[in-house]
Design a protein around this motif. Structure first.
Motif, short mmCIF file in Angstrom:
data_model
loop_
_atom_site.label_atom_id
_atom_site.label_comp_id
_atom_site.label_asym_id
_atom_site.label_seq_id
_atom_site.Cartn_x
_atom_site.Cartn_y
_atom_site.Cartn_z
N UNK A 24 74.43 -27.93 72.20
CA UNK A 24 73.55 -27.54 73.20
C UNK A 24 73.51 -25.96 73.45
N UNK A 25 74.73 -25.35 73.45
CA UNK A 25 74.96 -24.06 73.72
C UNK A 25 74.09 -23.05 72.91
N UNK A 26 74.24 -23.54 71.56
CA UNK A 26 73.38 -22.79 70.63
C UNK A 26 71.74 -23.14 70.69
N UNK A 27 71.56 -24.48 70.96
CA UNK A 27 70.24 -24.84 70.96
C UNK A 27 69.27 -24.02 71.90
N UNK A 28 70.11 -24.03 73.24
CA UNK A 28 69.58 -23.34 74.42
C UNK A 28 69.22 -21.90 74.33
N UNK A 29 70.18 -21.13 73.50
CA UNK A 29 70.03 -19.81 73.20
C UNK A 29 68.87 -19.59 72.15
N UNK A 47 70.72 -22.59 82.00
CA UNK A 47 71.14 -24.03 81.47
C UNK A 47 72.24 -23.77 80.50
N UNK A 48 71.96 -22.84 79.97
CA UNK A 48 72.95 -22.34 78.75
C UNK A 48 74.16 -22.14 79.24
N UNK A 49 74.29 -21.26 80.18
CA UNK A 49 75.41 -20.95 81.22
C UNK A 49 76.05 -22.22 81.62
N UNK A 50 75.44 -22.95 82.25
CA UNK A 50 76.05 -24.38 82.73
C UNK A 50 76.44 -25.23 81.58
N UNK A 51 75.73 -25.19 80.42
CA UNK A 51 76.40 -25.93 79.35
C UNK A 51 77.63 -25.67 78.97
#
Ligand SMILES: [Fe+2]
Ligand SMILES: [Fe+2]
Length: 163
Positions: A24-29, A47-51
């Motif tokens: 999800x880090x990559x997906x959200x980016x 939310x990427x930061x939170x992930x």
């Protein structure tokens, strides 16, 4: 992995979430760069930061139970990623894509909320109190992220979307 004990179930679930969060880090980016709406892009980026922090907390959970972090593939998440790929490959109208991406992100939050709710419960049953607190911290952020996405979806200017 024999799957005979509550500990097996717990460790399996942790590995699954370690896979999910890293993906999800990559997906959200990717999603944040794909939408053309500032508030939505910011929500994805935040939310990427939170992930990234969710990944860190999971590593801490593995550490607390004396295991090293491992990933286990989650087909449900892979399916969401594949569905997104197919949709965006068809060159959708930008407003439609914005809404698709928010829906996809909300689906992933539901997946995470279900998983963390259960993992928190099991950690508690196994007496892993610190692990339960860490998992619950992730759970609360997923719930907040879902609420934020829902309010953005409900506030979206649908006049801009072709009927
Ligand atoms: Fe997460
Ligand atoms: Fe999330």
């Amino acid at each position: 992995m024999s799957g005979n004990t509550l500990t097996d179930l717990f460790e399996e679930g942790l590995k699954e979430m370690y896979y999910v969060e890293n993906q999800l880090v990559d997906v959200l980016e990717e999603l944040s760069g794909e939408v053309d709406h500032d508030d939505i892009a910011n929500a994805f980026r935040q939310h990427k930061g939170e992930t990234e922090e969710h990944v860190n907390r999971l590593e801490e959970v593995f550490d607390r139970i004396g295991e090293s972090p491992e990933r286990k593939q989650v087909h449900a998440l892979d399916g969401l990623v594949q569905d997104h790929q197919e949709f965006s490959d068809d060159d959708p109208e930008q407003n439609v894509l914005n809404l698709f991406d928010m829906t996809a992100a909300e689906k992933s939050e539901h997946l995470e909320i279900a998983a963390y709710g259960n993992l928190t419960f099991i950690a508690d049953k196994l007496g892993h109190d610190e692990a339960a607190d860490l998992l619950e911290a992730n759970l609360r952020e997923e719930e907040k992220a879902l609420d934020k996405l829902k309010s953005l979806t409900e506030g979206y200017d649908v006049e801009a979307v072709p009927a």
